[in-house]
Design a protein around this motif. Sequence first.
Motif, PDB file in Angstrom:
ATOM      1  N   ILE A  64      20.654 -35.316  15.974  1.00  0.00           N
ATOM      2  CA  ILE A  64      20.659 -34.318  15.123  1.00  0.00           C
ATOM      3  C   ILE A  64      19.461 -34.264  14.268  1.00  0.00           C
ATOM      4  N   ALA A  65      18.689 -35.398  13.974  1.00  0.00           N
ATOM      5  CA  ALA A  65      17.341 -35.056  13.268  1.00  0.00           C
ATOM      6  C   ALA A  65      16.362 -34.113  14.636  1.00  0.00           C
ATOM      7  N   ASP A  66      16.527 -34.452  15.647  1.00  0.00           N
ATOM      8  CA  ASP A  66      15.659 -33.833  16.892  1.00  0.00           C
ATOM      9  C   ASP A  66      16.125 -32.480  16.925  1.00  0.00           C
ATOM     10  N   VAL A  67      17.295 -32.255  16.919  1.00  0.00           N
ATOM     11  CA  VAL A  67      17.670 -30.766  16.967  1.00  0.00           C
ATOM     12  C   VAL A  67      17.427 -29.785  15.660  1.00  0.00           C
ATOM     13  N   THR A  68      17.365 -30.472  14.513  1.00  0.00           N
ATOM     14  CA  THR A  68      16.988 -29.874  13.435  1.00  0.00           C
ATOM     15  C   THR A  68      15.564 -29.312  13.498  1.00  0.00           C
ATOM     16  N   GLU A  69      14.682 -30.579  13.883  1.00  0.00           N
ATOM     17  CA  GLU A  69      13.171 -30.166  13.988  1.00  0.00           C
ATOM     18  C   GLU A  69      13.031 -29.160  15.269  1.00  0.00           C
ATOM     19  N   ALA A  70      13.585 -29.241  16.140  1.00  0.00           N
ATOM     20  CA  ALA A  70      13.596 -28.082  17.192  1.00  0.00           C
ATOM     21  C   ALA A  70      13.998 -26.901  16.918  1.00  0.00           C
ATOM     22  N   ALA A  71      14.638 -26.582  15.703  1.00  0.00           N
ATOM     23  CA  ALA A  71      14.922 -25.246  15.264  1.00  0.00           C
ATOM     24  C   ALA A  71      14.043 -24.976  14.087  1.00  0.00           C
ATOM     25  N   GLY A  72      13.087 -25.963  13.777  1.00  0.00           N
ATOM     26  CA  GLY A  72      12.211 -25.458  12.843  1.00  0.00           C
ATOM     27  C   GLY A  72      12.742 -25.772  11.394  1.00  0.00           C
ATOM     28  N   ILE A  73      13.553 -26.478  11.227  1.00  0.00           N
ATOM     29  CA  ILE A  73      14.194 -26.752   9.860  1.00  0.00           C
ATOM     30  C   ILE A  73      13.502 -28.107   9.437  1.00  0.00           C
ATOM     31  N   SER A  74      12.657 -28.033   8.638  1.00  0.00           N
ATOM     32  CA  SER A  74      11.966 -29.317   8.330  1.00  0.00           C
ATOM     33  C   SER A  74      12.610 -30.239   7.250  1.00  0.00           C
ATOM     34  N   GLU A  75      13.144 -29.699   6.456  1.00  0.00           N
ATOM     35  CA  GLU A  75      13.926 -30.498   5.541  1.00  0.00           C
ATOM     36  C   GLU A  75      15.582 -30.048   5.271  1.00  0.00           C
ATOM     37  N   PRO A  76      16.390 -30.476   6.459  1.00  0.00           N
ATOM     38  CA  PRO A  76      17.618 -29.797   6.686  1.00  0.00           C
ATOM     39  C   PRO A  76      18.469 -30.201   5.447  1.00  0.00           C
ATOM     40  N   PRO A  77      19.224 -29.278   5.066  1.00  0.00           N
ATOM     41  CA  PRO A  77      20.096 -29.539   4.024  1.00  0.00           C
ATOM     42  C   PRO A  77      21.772 -30.131   4.642  1.00  0.00           C
ATOM     43  N   PHE A  78      22.342 -31.106   4.075  1.00  0.00           N
ATOM     44  CA  PHE A  78      23.465 -31.544   4.542  1.00  0.00           C
ATOM     45  C   PHE A  78      24.753 -31.271   3.724  1.00  0.00           C
ATOM     46  N   PRO A  79      25.904 -30.681   3.943  1.00  0.00           N
ATOM     47  CA  PRO A  79      26.145 -30.457   5.617  1.00  0.00           C
ATOM     48  C   PRO A  79      25.063 -29.262   5.928  1.00  0.00           C
ATOM     49  N   LEU A  80      24.672 -29.581   7.393  1.00  0.00           N
ATOM     50  CA  LEU A  80      23.666 -28.812   7.946  1.00  0.00           C
ATOM     51  C   LEU A  80      24.272 -27.273   8.306  1.00  0.00           C
ATOM     52  N   CYS A  81      25.402 -27.371   8.663  1.00  0.00           N
ATOM     53  CA  CYS A  81      26.311 -25.965   9.127  1.00  0.00           C
ATOM     54  C   CYS A  81      27.668 -25.893   8.906  1.00  0.00           C
ATOM     55  N   ASP A  82      28.340 -25.005   9.129  1.00  0.00           N
ATOM     56  CA  ASP A  82      29.786 -24.957   8.871  1.00  0.00           C
ATOM     57  C   ASP A  82      30.574 -25.777   9.766  1.00  0.00           C
ATOM     58  N   VAL A  83      30.327 -25.808  10.871  1.00  0.00           N
ATOM     59  CA  VAL A  83      31.086 -26.623  11.997  1.00  0.00           C
ATOM     60  C   VAL A  83      30.355 -27.255  13.012  1.00  0.00           C
ATOM     61  N   GLY A  84      30.765 -28.623  12.803  1.00  0.00           N
ATOM     62  CA  GLY A  84      30.348 -29.570  13.901  1.00  0.00           C
ATOM     63  C   GLY A  84      31.224 -29.826  15.109  1.00  0.00           C
ATOM     64  N   VAL A  85      30.827 -29.840  16.152  1.00  0.00           N
ATOM     65  CA  VAL A  85      31.759 -30.370  17.366  1.00  0.00           C
ATOM     66  C   VAL A  85      31.121 -31.469  17.950  1.00  0.00           C
ATOM     67  N   TYR A  86      31.938 -32.440  18.155  1.00  0.00           N
ATOM     68  CA  TYR A  86      31.567 -33.842  18.468  1.00  0.00           C
ATOM     69  C   TYR A  86      32.515 -33.920  19.834  1.00  0.00           C
ATOM     70  N   CYS A  87      31.822 -33.985  21.018  1.00  0.00           N
ATOM     71  CA  CYS A  87      32.627 -34.156  22.259  1.00  0.00           C
ATOM     72  C   CYS A  87      32.206 -35.570  22.847  1.00  0.00           C
ATOM     73  N   LEU A  88      32.755 -36.452  22.600  1.00  0.00           N
ATOM     74  CA  LEU A  88      32.386 -37.798  22.716  1.00  0.00           C
ATOM     75  C   LEU A  88      33.077 -38.767  23.855  1.00  0.00           C
ATOM     76  N   ALA A  89      32.277 -39.236  24.712  1.00  0.00           N
ATOM     77  CA  ALA A  89      32.753 -40.336  25.684  1.00  0.00           C
ATOM     78  C   ALA A  89      33.485 -41.429  24.847  1.00  0.00           C
ATOM     79  N   GLY A  90      34.400 -42.096  25.199  1.00  0.00           N
ATOM     80  CA  GLY A  90      35.075 -43.122  24.430  1.00  0.00           C
ATOM     81  C   GLY A  90      35.905 -42.746  23.571  1.00  0.00           C
ATOM     82  N   LEU A  91      36.228 -41.449  23.439  1.00  0.00           N
ATOM     83  CA  LEU A  91      37.234 -40.871  22.576  1.00  0.00           C
ATOM     84  C   LEU A  91      38.604 -40.990  23.282  1.00  0.00           C
ATOM     85  N   ASP A  92      39.025 -41.959  23.505  1.00  0.00           N
ATOM     86  CA  ASP A  92      40.133 -42.038  24.463  1.00  0.00           C
ATOM     87  C   ASP A  92      41.528 -42.263  23.765  1.00  0.00           C
ATOM     88  N   LEU A  93      41.537 -42.817  22.650  1.00  0.00           N
ATOM     89  CA  LEU A  93      42.896 -43.186  22.130  1.00  0.00           C
ATOM     90  C   LEU A  93      42.952 -42.849  20.509  1.00  0.00           C
TER      91      LEU A  93
END
Length: 339
Positions: A64-93
């Motif tokens: 997240i730190a890297d992607v905000t830097e890539a988007a030119g957001i030097s001091e990102p506010p949090f929450p960064l945006c409305d929706v976060g989608v977290y598709c994660l390996a190991g989220l099985d049960l």
Amino acid sequence: MATYYPTMRDNPEPVVLALDGGSSKTDAVLVAADGTVLGRSRVGPSNHQLVGLDGAMDSLGAAIADVTEAAGISEPPFPLCDVGVYCLAGLDLPVDEEHLASAIALRGWTGSDLLFNDTFAVSRAGTTSTWGVGVVCGTGLNCAGLGPDGASVRFPALAELSGDFAPGGSWLGVRALGLALRAGDGRGSPTLLSRRVPAHFDEDDADAVLTGVYSGTIPYSRLFELARVLLDAAADGDAPARESANLLADEVAAFAGAAIIRLGVADTAVEVVLGGGIFDTRDGGFHARVAQRIHAVAPRAVLRRLTAPPVLGAALLGLDAIGADDGAKERLRAALSSG
């Protein structure tokens, strides 16, 4: 690693943060409402089963730190945006979801957090609509699906513990060594793997490979490499290798078929997305058997090999959630499908 989009930084409104986190890497993208990609990043693994919960959160935070830097957001506010989608390996049960959801919510990265197993990202990235079935066959094997009515299905995917009889490429690689060993000691039939397995590791014979794995000079994880060796042997007509390749193909089809039946879409042109390195094999028999077995359950099923990065699917799930139009989704797909 971040990818910069200098011509897009004038857009101040990221609305979707999408992450695809796996056992080897974590990809992130930040997306505007019109589908414009504001930034991309890639860091190390975030599968909590491998790196622990704190390690997973550290990797997600770094992405997240890297992607905000890539988007030119030097001091990102949090929450960064409305929706976060977290598709994660190991989220099985459900217990995985409980732990991960709590840890992510504590960080406050996004206004609302949508958590999915990473297989859902594969499915969404490869389908032309908002629903379908995805099968991932790499080191492991998993399947997930979304129905046209919004219903979802998934599997524990905990290898033999959850009844997975041929759980992916790691299993197939270990099987390749076993077949070579059995051919040498008389328990099994002659096989090309007797030569090809030791040759892959520059060893004299299969016993030397076994000794290397047992002693640690050959990392156990490298046995996954033998999955491709076995599939190549199957393509070259080796009977023991073909039998094992068929077992894995049948397990792939069993996952997909079960998801199709549970979603109630066996009589539709359901899209089945196949993702993961095992599907890169040149073994036409493997591909044909997967297709034959799936079509026995769903004759109209459309099989698609995933070529886009799974993080595209995570981002599309985010655009689905905000009700974005088709133009936004096509813009996003065009931006991400090349890599």
